[in-house]
Design a protein around this motif. Sequence first.
Motif, short mmCIF file in Angstrom:
data_model
loop_
_atom_site.label_atom_id
_atom_site.label_comp_id
_atom_site.label_asym_id
_atom_site.label_seq_id
_atom_site.Cartn_x
_atom_site.Cartn_y
_atom_site.Cartn_z
N SER A 261 1.66 7.14 -0.76
CA SER A 261 1.85 5.93 -1.17
C SER A 261 3.34 5.43 -0.45
O SER A 261 4.28 6.33 -0.15
CB SER A 261 2.41 5.79 -2.80
N SER A 262 3.40 4.01 -0.19
CA SER A 262 4.46 3.56 0.43
C SER A 262 4.50 2.15 0.20
O SER A 262 3.28 1.57 0.57
CB SER A 262 4.45 4.02 1.95
N VAL A 263 5.68 1.41 -0.10
CA VAL A 263 5.45 0.10 -0.04
C VAL A 263 6.27 -0.61 0.97
O VAL A 263 6.41 -1.81 1.17
CB VAL A 263 6.38 -0.69 -1.79
N ASN A 264 6.89 0.12 1.85
CA ASN A 264 7.66 -0.20 3.07
C ASN A 264 8.47 -1.37 2.85
O ASN A 264 8.12 -2.69 3.38
CB ASN A 264 6.65 -0.54 3.99
N GLY A 291 -5.81 -6.73 8.97
CA GLY A 291 -6.66 -5.90 8.67
C GLY A 291 -6.75 -5.96 7.19
O GLY A 291 -7.24 -4.84 6.64
N VAL A 292 -6.68 -7.03 6.61
CA VAL A 292 -6.91 -7.03 4.90
C VAL A 292 -5.78 -6.30 4.53
O VAL A 292 -6.13 -5.66 3.37
CB VAL A 292 -8.45 -7.03 4.61
N GLY A 293 -4.91 -6.06 5.15
CA GLY A 293 -3.73 -5.27 4.36
C GLY A 293 -3.90 -3.83 4.42
O GLY A 293 -3.08 -2.91 3.70
N GLN A 294 -4.77 -3.30 4.99
CA GLN A 294 -5.38 -1.91 4.87
C GLN A 294 -4.24 -0.94 5.99
O GLN A 294 -5.38 -0.16 6.71
CB GLN A 294 -6.82 -1.70 4.95
N PHE A 295 -3.30 -0.88 5.70
CA PHE A 295 -2.46 -0.17 6.77
C PHE A 295 -1.37 0.58 5.68
O PHE A 295 -0.90 -0.15 4.81
CB PHE A 295 -1.55 -0.99 7.53
N CYS A 296 -1.15 1.73 5.92
CA CYS A 296 -0.19 2.55 5.20
C CYS A 296 1.37 2.09 5.55
O CYS A 296 2.07 2.31 4.65
CB CYS A 296 -0.11 4.15 5.37
N THR A 297 1.64 1.14 6.45
CA THR A 297 2.75 0.54 6.62
C THR A 297 2.79 -0.80 6.40
O THR A 297 3.68 -1.51 6.76
CB THR A 297 3.12 0.81 8.08
#
Length: 528
Positions: A261-264, A291-297
């Motif tokens: 998990s990461s909120v960056n 990308g519809v927000g589908q990045f871990c960063t």
Amino acid sequence: MTVHPMLIAGTWQAPAATAATFSSRNPNTGETFPDAYPVATAAEIDALLDTGLAASIALAATDPAKIGDFLDAYAEGITAAADELAALAHAETGLPVEPRLAKVEIPRTTGQLKQAAAAARAGDWRMPVIDTANNLRSQLEPLAKPVLVIGPNNFPFAFNGIAGGDFAAAIASGHAVIAKAHPAHPGTSQRLAEIAFAAVQSAGLPAATVQLYYRSSHEEGHRMASDPRLGAIGFTGSEGAGRKIKAAADAVGKPAYFELSSVNPVAFLPGALAEKATELATEFSGSCLLGVGQFCTNPGLLLTIAGDATETFLATAAENFNAAPSGVMLVPSLPTELDEAVVALTAAGAEVIGRGTQPKEPGFRAQPALLRVSGATFLENPAAFQREMFGPGSLVVVAADADELAAVAAHLDSSLTAAFYTASDGSDDALYDRLVPIIAPKAGRLLNDKMPTGVAVSPAMVHGGPFPAGGHPGFTAVGIPASLRRFGALRCYDNVRPNRLPATLQDKNPTGTLWRCIDGSWTQADIG
């Protein structure tokens, strides 16, 4: 209904007629695909471990050039099948063929494999150290056990268990890989495994160098993670699943590396917003919605200080979110989880200021969300406001002043990244200098004046951070050769006879270019 086989011990093994199976669904339509994939049994898990162990012992003694040949051949095989692979991944994930899959992710994947091939041949990841006075020599060496690689749903190639960065690093450092396909794109993973196995055969490596299964029961997964035949684990996915795997691995002292998990957090300091609030709002919105927000960063948490420029920023960002369409997400649970996160944040005291259009088409579609909360409310319950919204969602914390912003920063959890936007005239420098010592130790990568979304495949890149964003603050999942070192065992040779030393620790430099630390100095020279 076709039930697909698993790759075990160099053969594609069909499951028993009574085996449990599952099918994935089309994210664009919500329809279930007709193909089915088996759930591995205890006997099949044992076979994966037994043959993976034998292959790893052989690979530890294999010429690294042969391992490099495999990785290069695999990359070439993926390139040759790129159109087919992109179409298959699009059907299973909803990610666009152009440019995302064909022009970005597949080339990144093959590039990682080729970089890993070069690293295997060079051997620098071993970091040989030689003390001639005491006749001590040490280096990183393979674990001589297989590595379990479990990839996420959001990168069907670049982080796939059978093709991504963890896979490349484990193979290049001399390990067999037991890959678990993600249940959202099992067909893509199977096709990659077919290409990988063909490359294994052409390179003359052990048949079980690469193996693939699709799913197991929770009990079998736990047993596998703690099995002594397994050397290490690389996992990218949800924090909940990662914590369970970590507990199983920690119980037996097994190295396991995670990206969870990461909120960056991204801090927009007052001077930067005064200079270009509208432009920064557009840049942020584009990053969050990409990308519809589908990045871990994905930038999931913004830090600001109250003021007119901040309100201009928020108004523009809210307009962008309100106009954003609902986008296709990878699995059916993700839009629901995003909605649940919005409800939880508003219940805790946040306010929704931008919400994208309601989804009308079929499939797994998410409604973008932008929220704000005061710094004072955030400080009442920091944990409630750091819930990851995986998808096109972000929360803006508006602090009353610099002191309150520093207090917010002190309560941040760990993340993969932390970014700062500051004024070009230096007016934010003092506040930046105050905040960085608080925030930077909680992230693996510090950014200035850019969004964290992109992760360059570079030797200098760090994609990791303190737990639970990453598994260990000293390692990275992206960046070769550093990523290889996660799977190394540090081994010392004390007064060992010269002819019994590994080639990389003998007096003569085996390649002439390998960097070794000899009596305190890094050099490519021979000894004596």
